[in-house]
Write a protein that holds these residues in place. Structure first.
Motif, PDB file in Angstrom:
ATOM      1  N   ARG A  39       1.107  -1.472  -0.174  1.00 18.84           N
ATOM      2  CA  ARG A  39      -0.356   0.261   0.403  1.00 18.84           C
ATOM      3  C   ARG A  39       1.121   1.429   0.203  1.00 18.84           C
ATOM      4  NH1 ARG A  39      -2.717  -2.272   4.049  1.00 18.84           N
ATOM      5  NH2 ARG A  39      -2.733  -1.744   5.741  1.00 18.84           N
ATOM      6  N   ILE A  40       1.727   0.570   0.551  1.00 14.38           N
ATOM      7  CA  ILE A  40       3.071   1.910   0.538  1.00 14.38           C
ATOM      8  C   ILE A  40       3.035   2.596  -0.792  1.00 14.38           C
ATOM      9  CG2 ILE A  40       5.406   2.975   0.571  1.00 14.38           C
ATOM     10  CD1 ILE A  40       5.895   1.060   2.791  1.00 14.38           C
ATOM     11  N   GLU A  41       3.224   2.202  -2.140  1.00 16.61           N
ATOM     12  CA  GLU A  41       3.632   3.169  -3.077  1.00 16.61           C
ATOM     13  C   GLU A  41       2.179   3.395  -3.603  1.00 16.61           C
ATOM     14  OE1 GLU A  41       6.460   1.641  -3.264  1.00 16.61           O
ATOM     15  OE2 GLU A  41       6.703   3.062  -4.244  1.00 16.61           O
ATOM     16  N   TRP A  43      -0.403   5.809  -2.659  1.00 19.91           N
ATOM     17  CA  TRP A  43      -0.813   7.003  -2.243  1.00 19.91           C
ATOM     18  C   TRP A  43      -0.293   7.852  -2.604  1.00 19.91           C
ATOM     19  CZ3 TRP A  43      -4.317   9.884  -1.755  1.00 19.91           C
ATOM     20  CH2 TRP A  43      -4.490  11.360  -1.368  1.00 19.91           C
ATOM     21  N   ILE A  44       1.555   8.500  -3.480  1.00 17.67           N
ATOM     22  CA  ILE A  44       1.992   8.342  -4.221  1.00 17.67           C
ATOM     23  C   ILE A  44       2.111   8.977  -5.708  1.00 17.67           C
ATOM     24  CG2 ILE A  44       4.466   9.638  -4.759  1.00 17.67           C
ATOM     25  CD1 ILE A  44       3.085   9.738  -1.716  1.00 17.67           C
ATOM     26  N   HIS A  47      -1.361  10.060  -6.271  1.00 18.09           N
ATOM     27  CA  HIS A  47      -0.999  11.609  -7.271  1.00 18.09           C
ATOM     28  C   HIS A  47      -0.397  11.478  -8.279  1.00 18.09           C
ATOM     29  CE1 HIS A  47      -1.386  14.486  -3.336  1.00 18.09           C
ATOM     30  NE2 HIS A  47      -2.327  12.675  -2.869  1.00 18.09           N
ATOM     31  N   LYS A  48       1.130  11.163  -8.212  1.00 19.43           N
ATOM     32  CA  LYS A  48       1.616  11.425  -9.677  1.00 19.43           C
ATOM     33  C   LYS A  48       0.610  10.722 -10.710  1.00 19.43           C
ATOM     34  CE  LYS A  48       5.837   9.816 -11.779  1.00 19.43           C
ATOM     35  NZ  LYS A  48       6.783   9.300 -12.011  1.00 19.43           N
ATOM     36  N   PHE A  50      -2.081  10.680 -10.967  1.00 17.39           N
ATOM     37  CA  PHE A  50      -3.676  12.887 -11.383  1.00 17.39           C
ATOM     38  C   PHE A  50      -3.019  13.236 -11.664  1.00 17.39           C
ATOM     39  CE2 PHE A  50      -6.446  15.834 -10.404  1.00 17.39           C
ATOM     40  CZ  PHE A  50      -6.044  16.838 -10.479  1.00 17.39           C
ATOM     41  N   TRP A  51      -1.490  14.052 -12.086  1.00 15.62           N
ATOM     42  CA  TRP A  51      -0.965  15.044 -12.327  1.00 15.62           C
ATOM     43  C   TRP A  51      -0.980  14.458 -14.185  1.00 15.62           C
ATOM     44  CZ3 TRP A  51      -1.794  19.780 -10.759  1.00 15.62           C
ATOM     45  CH2 TRP A  51      -1.898  19.981  -9.820  1.00 15.62           C
ATOM     46  N   GLU A  52       0.034  13.415 -14.241  1.00 15.71           N
ATOM     47  CA  GLU A  52      -0.301  12.677 -15.606  1.00 15.71           C
ATOM     48  C   GLU A  52      -1.303  12.926 -16.329  1.00 15.71           C
ATOM     49  OE1 GLU A  52       3.219  11.466 -16.752  1.00 15.71           O
ATOM     50  OE2 GLU A  52       4.411  10.482 -15.091  1.00 15.71           O
TER      51      GLU A  52
ATOM     52  N   PHE B   8       7.918  13.427  -5.854  1.00 15.57           N
ATOM     53  CA  PHE B   8       7.828  12.429  -7.532  1.00 15.57           C
ATOM     54  C   PHE B   8       8.061  13.313  -8.138  1.00 15.57           C
ATOM     55  CE2 PHE B   8       4.179  14.140  -8.781  1.00 15.57           C
ATOM     56  CZ  PHE B   8       2.705  14.380  -7.569  1.00 15.57           C
ATOM     57  N   ARG B  12       8.229  15.326 -19.052  1.00 16.72           N
ATOM     58  CA  ARG B  12       7.572  15.610 -20.222  1.00 16.72           C
ATOM     59  C   ARG B  12       8.045  16.638 -21.052  1.00 16.72           C
ATOM     60  NH1 ARG B  12       2.081  12.697 -19.148  1.00 16.72           N
ATOM     61  NH2 ARG B  12       1.259  13.485 -20.973  1.00 16.72           N
ATOM     62  N   ARG B 133       3.366   4.849   3.994  1.00 14.01           N
ATOM     63  CA  ARG B 133       4.309   5.592   3.699  1.00 14.01           C
ATOM     64  C   ARG B 133       4.708   5.354   2.286  1.00 14.01           C
ATOM     65  NH1 ARG B 133       6.700   6.111   9.033  1.00 14.01           N
ATOM     66  NH2 ARG B 133       5.149   7.559   9.575  1.00 14.01           N
ATOM     67  N   GLU B 134       5.855   5.619   2.067  1.00 15.01           N
ATOM     68  CA  GLU B 134       6.627   4.841   0.196  1.00 15.01           C
ATOM     69  C   GLU B 134       7.411   4.347   0.609  1.00 15.01           C
ATOM     70  OE1 GLU B 134       9.240   7.968  -0.260  1.00 15.01           O
ATOM     71  OE2 GLU B 134       7.920   6.808  -1.776  1.00 15.01           O
TER      72      GLU B 134
END
Lengths: 71, 157
Positions: A39-41, A43-44, A47-48, A50-52, B8, B12, B133-134
């Protein structure tokens, strides 16, 4: 690393739900919470992504209005 | 309540000149052509003040009933080159994150290299969609293991 530093690190990781631990006598056994690490990955990544997607829409808008180009 | 910090980068190439790309960020009319919610969403508040210190706000209700609120302040604007903003993201009344976003625009031939760097603090609370976390904490675990084995920890990357 001192034992107290290790213990402190473990406490942080356990509070974050990233490891589970149990103590038998003087031995504390810790294991990774695989589900939490996966799950850690997320949320980030959300977000990423969404912007892409917004930039995909920017690309389309630039293509639509390319006849309006000014330099 | 736990906090995650993460960065992040989105890199592009846009098939347009830097001035056209920058123009797409500059006015509400241009920005709304690409920075938008799906049509099924109801826009509740849409403010746009494109200057240093200016506030941009985008509050919308989704078909599910969820209300999202994007609340940004511009911190730095250099025409045709960069913009820096900080935004708070809300789901309902709950603040999910505070993020620093740097958008750089550079000419690349007759096209544009757009570099989007975003560093955020993400808060987990009762919201099951928000996870703590990440890979930063993967680093934490790796270094802990390394130290326990008597090895050198590695630098964060």
């Amino acid at each position: 690393m001192t034992l107290s530093a290790v213990t402190q690190h473990l406490k942080v990781l356990e509070q974050a739900g990233l490891i589970k631990s149990s103590k038998v006598g003087r031995v504390r056994t810790c294991s990774l919470e695989a589900a939490a690490m996966a799950r850690i990955e997320q949320w980030i990544a959300q977000h990423k992504l969404f912007w892409e997607r917004q930039y995909d829409q920017l690309d389309a808008y630039m293509a639509q209005t390319s006849h309006e180009g000014t330099e | 309540m736990t906090v995650t910090n993460a960065t992040f980068v989105i890199d592009r190439q846009v098939n347009a000149s830097p001035s056209r790309v920058f123009a797409a960020f500059k006015t509400l009319e241009a920005k709304s052509a690409w920075f938008k919610t799906p049509t099924e969403c109801e826009v509740l508040i849409r403010d746009f003040d494109f200057r240093v210190g200016g506030v941009e706000r985008f509050r919308a209700r989704w078909p599910s009933g969820l209300i999202t609120d994007f609340h940004a302040t511009y911190h730095d604007i250099v025409e045709n080159e960069r913009l820096v903003l900080v935004y708070d993201l809300y789901h309902g009344d709950e603040k999910l994150s505070v993020s620093l976003q740097t958008i750089e625009i550079r000419a690349e031939g007759d096209k544009t290299r757009l570099l989007h760097t975003e560093q955020g603090s993400y808060f987990s609370g009762g919201l099951e969609a928000v996870q703590g976390r990440e890979h930063g904490t993967g680093w934490h675990v790796d270094n802990l293991v390394a130290n326990l084995e008597g090895r050198e920890g590695r630098a964060f990357s």
